[in-house]
Design a protein around this motif. Structure first.
Motif, PDB file in Angstrom:
ATOM      1  N   GLY A 136     -12.406   1.369   5.823  1.00 31.66           N
ATOM      2  CA  GLY A 136     -11.297   1.516   4.884  1.00 31.66           C
ATOM      3  C   GLY A 136     -10.926   2.972   4.675  1.00 31.66           C
ATOM      4  O   GLY A 136      -9.738   3.317   4.577  1.00 31.66           O
ATOM      5  N   ILE A 137     -11.922   3.839   4.607  1.00 31.50           N
ATOM      6  CA  ILE A 137     -11.678   5.277   4.456  1.00 31.50           C
ATOM      7  C   ILE A 137     -10.887   5.794   5.646  1.00 31.50           C
ATOM      8  O   ILE A 137      -9.913   6.529   5.494  1.00 31.50           O
ATOM      9  CB  ILE A 137     -12.997   6.058   4.304  1.00 31.50           C
ATOM     10  CG1 ILE A 137     -13.672   5.710   2.976  1.00 31.50           C
ATOM     11  CG2 ILE A 137     -12.755   7.563   4.404  1.00 31.50           C
ATOM     12  CD1 ILE A 137     -15.102   6.225   2.855  1.00 31.50           C
ATOM     13  N   SER A 138     -11.297   5.402   6.835  1.00 33.15           N
ATOM     14  CA  SER A 138     -10.630   5.857   8.057  1.00 33.15           C
ATOM     15  C   SER A 138      -9.165   5.415   8.092  1.00 33.15           C
ATOM     16  O   SER A 138      -8.276   6.213   8.388  1.00 33.15           O
ATOM     17  CB  SER A 138     -11.380   5.327   9.277  1.00 33.15           C
ATOM     18  OG  SER A 138     -10.757   5.774  10.453  1.00 33.15           O
ATOM     19  N   VAL A 139      -8.934   4.157   7.763  1.00 34.54           N
ATOM     20  CA  VAL A 139      -7.560   3.637   7.750  1.00 34.54           C
ATOM     21  C   VAL A 139      -6.741   4.354   6.680  1.00 34.54           C
ATOM     22  O   VAL A 139      -5.598   4.764   6.918  1.00 34.54           O
ATOM     23  CB  VAL A 139      -7.550   2.109   7.518  1.00 34.54           C
ATOM     24  CG1 VAL A 139      -6.148   1.598   7.235  1.00 34.54           C
ATOM     25  CG2 VAL A 139      -8.160   1.388   8.710  1.00 34.54           C
ATOM     26  N   ALA A 140      -7.314   4.519   5.496  1.00 34.76           N
ATOM     27  CA  ALA A 140      -6.596   5.176   4.398  1.00 34.76           C
ATOM     28  C   ALA A 140      -6.282   6.633   4.744  1.00 34.76           C
ATOM     29  O   ALA A 140      -5.187   7.117   4.461  1.00 34.76           O
ATOM     30  CB  ALA A 140      -7.408   5.092   3.110  1.00 34.76           C
ATOM     31  N   THR A 165      -5.960   2.842  -2.422  1.00 40.07           N
ATOM     32  CA  THR A 165      -6.737   2.281  -1.314  1.00 40.07           C
ATOM     33  C   THR A 165      -7.777   3.294  -0.834  1.00 40.07           C
ATOM     34  O   THR A 165      -8.926   2.945  -0.571  1.00 40.07           O
ATOM     35  CB  THR A 165      -5.806   1.869  -0.155  1.00 40.07           C
ATOM     36  OG1 THR A 165      -4.912   0.859  -0.625  1.00 40.07           O
ATOM     37  CG2 THR A 165      -6.585   1.362   1.041  1.00 40.07           C
ATOM     38  N   PHE A 166      -7.383   4.551  -0.765  1.00 37.15           N
ATOM     39  CA  PHE A 166      -8.304   5.616  -0.358  1.00 37.15           C
ATOM     40  C   PHE A 166      -9.428   5.761  -1.379  1.00 37.15           C
ATOM     41  O   PHE A 166     -10.612   5.795  -1.024  1.00 37.15           O
ATOM     42  CB  PHE A 166      -7.531   6.925  -0.190  1.00 37.15           C
ATOM     43  CG  PHE A 166      -8.303   8.043   0.445  1.00 37.15           C
ATOM     44  CD1 PHE A 166      -9.161   7.826   1.508  1.00 37.15           C
ATOM     45  CD2 PHE A 166      -8.134   9.341   0.009  1.00 37.15           C
ATOM     46  CE1 PHE A 166      -9.852   8.873   2.117  1.00 37.15           C
ATOM     47  CE2 PHE A 166      -8.812  10.407   0.597  1.00 37.15           C
ATOM     48  CZ  PHE A 166      -9.673  10.168   1.645  1.00 37.15           C
ATOM     49  N   VAL A 167      -9.072   5.828  -2.661  1.00 30.03           N
ATOM     50  CA  VAL A 167     -10.072   5.968  -3.723  1.00 30.03           C
ATOM     51  C   VAL A 167     -11.060   4.801  -3.689  1.00 30.03           C
ATOM     52  O   VAL A 167     -12.280   5.002  -3.715  1.00 30.03           O
ATOM     53  CB  VAL A 167      -9.401   6.046  -5.112  1.00 30.03           C
ATOM     54  CG1 VAL A 167     -10.438   5.956  -6.220  1.00 30.03           C
ATOM     55  CG2 VAL A 167      -8.579   7.313  -5.246  1.00 30.03           C
TER      56      VAL A 167
END
Length: 114
Positions: free
Chosen positions: A49-53, A37-39
């Motif tokens: 999405g980056i922040s949540v991951a 998910t981060f990638v």
């Protein structure tokens, strides 16, 4: 290639075809869903999405893991681009040891032939 070789050294078996079908539970990669998910958020430039991951990785795996994951993503993003941009061909030895993996992932069409 490195994941497959790492698996041989540690005794872990990774299913590379899960990269294509998104079945991270079957991949054998610990925390594969969180990491992927981060990638994907980084590749998609999805700031939310980056922040949540990042929060998920920090909460689940710790701050040191977040640093390691971010550094790994940066390295894997930078090294191939440097090689590609300078026209460095894939060495014969690497062609041989990655043949099965490249076929599995459908990457043969991307291989630059001299």
């Amino acid at each position: 290639m490195r994941l497959r070789v790492s698996g041989q050294q540690t005794g872990h078996k990774y299913q590379l075809d899960t990269i294509m079908d998104g079945n991270y539970k079957r991949s054998g990669l610990p925390n594969g869903n969180i990491l992927n998910t981060f990638v994907e958020s980084i590749i998609d430039r999805n700031e939310a999405g980056i922040s949540v991951a990042r929060s998920t990785i920090t909460n689940e795996l710790g701050e040191c893991a977040l640093v390691d994951v971010a550094a790994t993503i940066a390295a894997f993003n930078a090294y191939p681009r440097m090689a590609d941009s300078t026209g460095i061909p894939l060495e014969d030895a690497k062609k041989e040891i990655t043949l099965e993996m490249r076929k599995e992932l459908g990457m043969e069409a991307l291989l630059y032939e001299e």
